[in-house]
Design an enzyme around this catalytic site. Sequence first.
Site, PDB file in Angstrom:
ATOM      1  CB  CYS A 158      54.801 -25.264  29.789  1.00  0.00           C
ATOM      2  SG  CYS A 158      56.571 -25.342  30.177  1.00  0.00           S
TER       3      CYS A 158
ATOM      4  NE  ARG B  85      60.212 -20.212  24.661  1.00  0.00           N
ATOM      5  CZ  ARG B  85      60.851 -21.258  24.140  1.00  0.00           C
ATOM      6  NH1 ARG B  85      61.568 -21.108  23.051  1.00  0.00           N
ATOM      7  NH2 ARG B  85      60.763 -22.453  24.700  1.00  0.00           N
TER       8      ARG B  85
ATOM      9  CB  CYS C 297      58.350 -28.218  26.022  1.00  0.00           C
ATOM     10  SG  CYS C 297      58.097 -28.209  27.817  1.00  0.00           S
TER      11      CYS C 297
HETATM   12 ZN    ZN Z   1      57.654 -26.013  28.372  1.00  0.00          ZN
END
Ligand code: ZN
Length: 211
Positions: free
Chosen positions: A41, A45, A100
């Site tokens: 992703c 972070r 997410c």
């Molecule tokens: Zn994500």
Amino acid sequence: MDIQNIFIRNKNWVADKTKQDPDFFKNLSSDQAPKILYIGCSDSRVAAEELMGVGPGDIFVHRNIANMVSALDLSCMSVINYAVNHLKVNRVIVCGHYNCGGVRAAMIPEDLGLLNPWLRNIRDVYRLHKNELDSIDSEQKKYERLIELNVQEQCINVIKTADVQRAYLSRGLTVHGWIFNIHTGYLVDLNIDFKAILNGIREIYHLENPL
Ligand SMILES: [Zn+2]
């Protein structure tokens, strides 16, 4: 963060690397030979190399919102093609993460404009697993389970590609689904059964041709 600070940090990084190994950039510039393709992703972070404890040259990386693998995404398909056929990676990892934002947005039935076609892929994952997800009472657990199922489905999308099927037959390439537990920092292997999935979908997505 002041953007000028980034250039100062960059100079410090070069100094540190050169101090540790005077040939670091000479070696880095010669070629790349990563054996792992990481699809993760874009979330700020989830620092792919840092959380795996690897350095420059170790992994080939593709990142997008919610670690999606779409057959219509020329960028992702090109990355898989290049990594598998030219770099000859022998592991493909799809790594999702708890909390997410992309998956969270997909769970909210709302018109999000340009993001709609992208989030639709995640909403399709929900539809595929609706019975299981709807049976979970806790919203947080449902959210986390959808994140896991999304990784599983994106692994299946990787396995559907002809390049990956050919590399599996010719040199044993495998696909792995991981979750980065953002609460603890640990990586969790979802233990996706690559062979079982491949056998299960081969009847429909049977793409490999003789080399
Ligand atoms: Zn994500």
